[in-house]
Design a protein around this motif. Structure first.
Motif, short mmCIF file in Angstrom:
data_model
loop_
_atom_site.label_atom_id
_atom_site.label_comp_id
_atom_site.label_asym_id
_atom_site.label_seq_id
_atom_site.Cartn_x
_atom_site.Cartn_y
_atom_site.Cartn_z
N HIS A 29 0.83 -1.20 0.00
CA HIS A 29 0.00 0.00 0.00
C HIS A 29 0.87 1.26 0.00
CE1 HIS A 29 -3.44 2.54 0.93
NE2 HIS A 29 -2.73 3.07 1.91
N ARG A 30 1.91 1.26 0.80
CA ARG A 30 2.83 2.42 0.85
C ARG A 30 3.53 2.60 -0.49
NH1 ARG A 30 4.23 5.40 5.72
NH2 ARG A 30 5.98 5.77 4.39
N LEU A 31 3.96 1.51 -1.11
CA LEU A 31 4.59 1.58 -2.43
C LEU A 31 3.60 2.14 -3.45
CD1 LEU A 31 6.71 1.00 -4.61
CD2 LEU A 31 5.87 -1.37 -4.66
N ALA A 32 2.37 1.64 -3.44
CA ALA A 32 1.36 2.12 -4.39
C ALA A 32 1.13 3.61 -4.19
CB ALA A 32 0.07 1.34 -4.22
N ASN A 33 1.08 4.05 -2.94
CA ASN A 33 0.90 5.48 -2.68
C ASN A 33 2.07 6.30 -3.21
OD1 ASN A 33 -1.60 5.29 -1.49
ND2 ASN A 33 -0.83 5.32 0.60
N ALA A 34 3.28 5.81 -3.03
CA ALA A 34 4.45 6.53 -3.53
C ALA A 34 4.43 6.60 -5.06
CB ALA A 34 5.74 5.86 -3.04
N LEU A 35 4.07 5.50 -5.69
CA LEU A 35 3.97 5.49 -7.16
C LEU A 35 2.90 6.47 -7.63
CD1 LEU A 35 4.18 1.63 -7.78
CD2 LEU A 35 5.97 3.31 -8.24
N SER A 36 1.75 6.45 -6.96
CA SER A 36 0.66 7.34 -7.33
C SER A 36 1.01 8.81 -7.10
CB SER A 36 -0.61 6.99 -6.54
OG SER A 36 -1.10 5.74 -6.93
N ARG A 37 1.67 9.10 -6.00
CA ARG A 37 2.05 10.48 -5.71
C ARG A 37 2.96 11.04 -6.79
NH1 ARG A 37 2.53 9.25 -0.66
NH2 ARG A 37 4.75 8.86 -0.74
N GLY A 38 3.95 10.27 -7.19
CA GLY A 38 4.85 10.71 -8.25
C GLY A 38 4.13 10.92 -9.56
N ALA A 39 3.23 10.00 -9.89
CA ALA A 39 2.46 10.13 -11.13
C ALA A 39 1.55 11.35 -11.05
CB ALA A 39 1.63 8.87 -11.36
N ALA A 40 0.88 11.52 -9.93
CA ALA A 40 -0.06 12.64 -9.78
C ALA A 40 0.65 13.97 -9.96
CB ALA A 40 -0.74 12.57 -8.41
N LEU A 41 1.82 14.11 -9.36
CA LEU A 41 2.57 15.37 -9.49
C LEU A 41 2.96 15.63 -10.93
CD1 LEU A 41 4.82 15.10 -6.31
CD2 LEU A 41 2.95 16.72 -6.69
N ARG A 42 3.48 14.61 -11.59
CA ARG A 42 3.92 14.79 -12.98
C ARG A 42 2.75 15.09 -13.90
NH1 ARG A 42 7.81 11.04 -16.83
NH2 ARG A 42 7.71 12.48 -18.59
N TYR A 43 1.68 14.32 -13.80
CA TYR A 43 0.55 14.50 -14.71
C TYR A 43 -0.14 15.83 -14.47
CZ TYR A 43 1.42 9.52 -15.41
OH TYR A 43 1.99 8.31 -15.66
N ARG A 44 -0.21 16.28 -13.21
CA ARG A 44 -0.81 17.58 -12.92
C ARG A 44 0.06 18.69 -13.51
NH1 ARG A 44 -5.50 19.24 -11.92
NH2 ARG A 44 -5.84 17.78 -10.25
N GLN A 45 1.37 18.58 -13.31
CA GLN A 45 2.30 19.62 -13.77
C GLN A 45 2.37 19.68 -15.29
OE1 GLN A 45 6.49 19.01 -12.80
NE2 GLN A 45 6.66 21.20 -12.35
N GLU A 46 2.51 18.53 -15.93
CA GLU A 46 2.71 18.52 -17.38
C GLU A 46 1.41 18.60 -18.19
OE1 GLU A 46 5.34 15.54 -19.02
OE2 GLU A 46 6.58 15.57 -17.21
N PHE A 47 0.31 18.06 -17.66
CA PHE A 47 -0.90 17.94 -18.47
C PHE A 47 -2.14 18.56 -17.82
CE2 PHE A 47 1.95 14.45 -19.45
CZ PHE A 47 2.11 14.61 -20.81
N GLY A 48 -2.01 19.01 -16.56
CA GLY A 48 -3.14 19.63 -15.89
C GLY A 48 -4.27 18.68 -15.57
N VAL A 49 -3.96 17.41 -15.34
CA VAL A 49 -4.99 16.44 -14.99
C VAL A 49 -4.65 15.76 -13.66
CG1 VAL A 49 -5.65 15.97 -17.39
CG2 VAL A 49 -3.96 14.51 -16.28
N SER A 50 -5.69 15.36 -12.95
CA SER A 50 -5.51 14.62 -11.71
C SER A 50 -5.22 13.15 -12.04
CB SER A 50 -6.77 14.70 -10.85
OG SER A 50 -7.81 13.95 -11.45
N LEU A 51 -4.84 12.40 -11.02
CA LEU A 51 -4.60 10.97 -11.23
C LEU A 51 -5.88 10.25 -11.65
CD1 LEU A 51 -2.17 9.14 -11.11
CD2 LEU A 51 -2.71 8.65 -8.73
N MET A 52 -7.02 10.62 -11.07
CA MET A 52 -8.30 10.03 -11.50
C MET A 52 -8.58 10.34 -12.96
SD MET A 52 -11.23 10.27 -8.58
CE MET A 52 -10.82 11.87 -7.93
N GLU A 53 -8.36 11.59 -13.34
CA GLU A 53 -8.60 11.99 -14.72
C GLU A 53 -7.65 11.27 -15.67
OE1 GLU A 53 -10.26 16.52 -13.89
OE2 GLU A 53 -8.11 16.18 -14.07
N TRP A 54 -6.40 11.11 -15.25
CA TRP A 54 -5.42 10.39 -16.07
C TRP A 54 -5.89 8.97 -16.32
CZ3 TRP A 54 -2.14 7.48 -18.54
CH2 TRP A 54 -1.55 6.37 -17.95
#
Length: 175
Positions: A29-54
């Motif tokens: 669960h902690r690993l999944a959260n870390a993976l999601s956090r990194g993805a969420a930051l990148r996708y929000r910054q580069e594409f303006g979308v949330s992880l759910m939207e991605w």
């Protein structure tokens, strides 16, 4: 001399976990959260979308048309979360709604032309991240990891089915 797992603070194979930090499910669960956090930051910054939207854009990019129910199931979101995310994507012009082919009450969702452009960029970024994770693994360990994921997924589903049937009243998610 302690094993690498013991040195990392985890019990040896077969040992009873001493704390929540030793539970395999908690560590995953902690690993999944870390993976999601990194993805969420990148996708929000580069594409303006949330992880759910991605997730919704990626699923529609690969499997459209999808109904809201199918999209929610595939993305791991509840229907209300998926509905709010789809509504935001429709308002931004990234997703289009159309009446279902077999039932006019059911709405089919697909990407707009702009949604396809964004989804292609998102998938490029996701593939870059995936390649970096794969490269972080020692040679030959990817197949072992894939098999472990398959086995753990099957066991998690088996345990969830037991709870759904009332056969196991223990906690659903210890970690």
């Amino acid at each position: 001399m302690p094993s690498p797992k013991q040195a990392a603070g985890h019990p040896p194979d077969g040992a009873t976990p001493a704390t929540i930090r030793d539970l395999l499910s908690y560590r995953i669960h902690r690993l999944a959260n870390a993976l999601s956090r990194g993805a969420a930051l990148r996708y929000r910054q580069e594409f303006g979308v949330s992880l759910m939207e991605w997730r919704i854009l990626a699923l529609l990019g690969g499997f459209a048309p999808l109904t809201l129910r199918d999209l929610a199931r595939e993305s791991g979101l509840d229907k209300a979360q998926a509905s709010r995310a789809v509504k935001a994507l429709v308002e931004r012009g990234l997703v289009e709604r159309e009446s279902g082919s077999t039932d006019a009450r059911e709405v089919a969702l697909r990407l707009s032309a702009e949604g396809m452009r964004v989804e292609q960029g998102l998938m490029r970024a996701a593939r870059e991240r995936d390649a970096a994770f794969r490269e972080a693994l020692p040679a030959g360990s990817l197949a072992t990891l894939e098999e472990a994921i398959r086995l753990l997924t099957a066991e998690a589903r088996r345990q969830a089915a037991l709870v759904d049937e009332g056969g196991d009243q223990g906690p659903r998610d210890p970690g």
